[in-house]
Design a protein around this motif. Sequence first.
Motif: not given
Length: 176
Positions: A147-159
């Motif tokens: 299982y891979l869970a990620t959180v990204i910044d919606l402006y820069s799409r940076r993880i």
Amino acid sequence: MSVAAFIASQRTDHDVPHAMACRMSGVSESWFYKWRDRPPTPRDDRRARLTAAVRKVFDDSGGTYGSPRIGIELRELGWQVSDNTIARLMAEFGLTARGKRRRRGLTRQGTRPAAPDLVKRVFTAPASDLACCGDMTEIRTDEGKLYLATVIDLYSRRILGYAMGAHHDAGWSSPR
């Protein structure tokens, strides 16, 4: 494998002369050469055609059909053959059916209320660090599920963060 086929394979696999393999097997060389040079029997011809038909149906299915389904297809084409014969041929040639993967979602309705939609389904941001979102993905591997869970910044799409584990509730770590 018959005795004659075994003798024939010894020359190609191990460079053992036919004469020596015949002596070791207790058969005469003339019998072996008679077997080797004989024309194919009608049974051999049918088996070769059946093997080609099984392989064609198996390949056309993308490797997902097993012997019962291949039997149905062949009988529709006019063959008179049992599922056991097809299963034996498939085992002999290493044809193994792959089961179709069933799609199964990770999210199910539970008894707890759904989390509030704080971004209001707008997945863009006017500046960095104002809004972020997360996602979870199940990855199938030879060793099991990952299982891979990620959180990204919606402006820069940076993880901003991620977690991997054998269970969907693994701890967080930061990207390097």
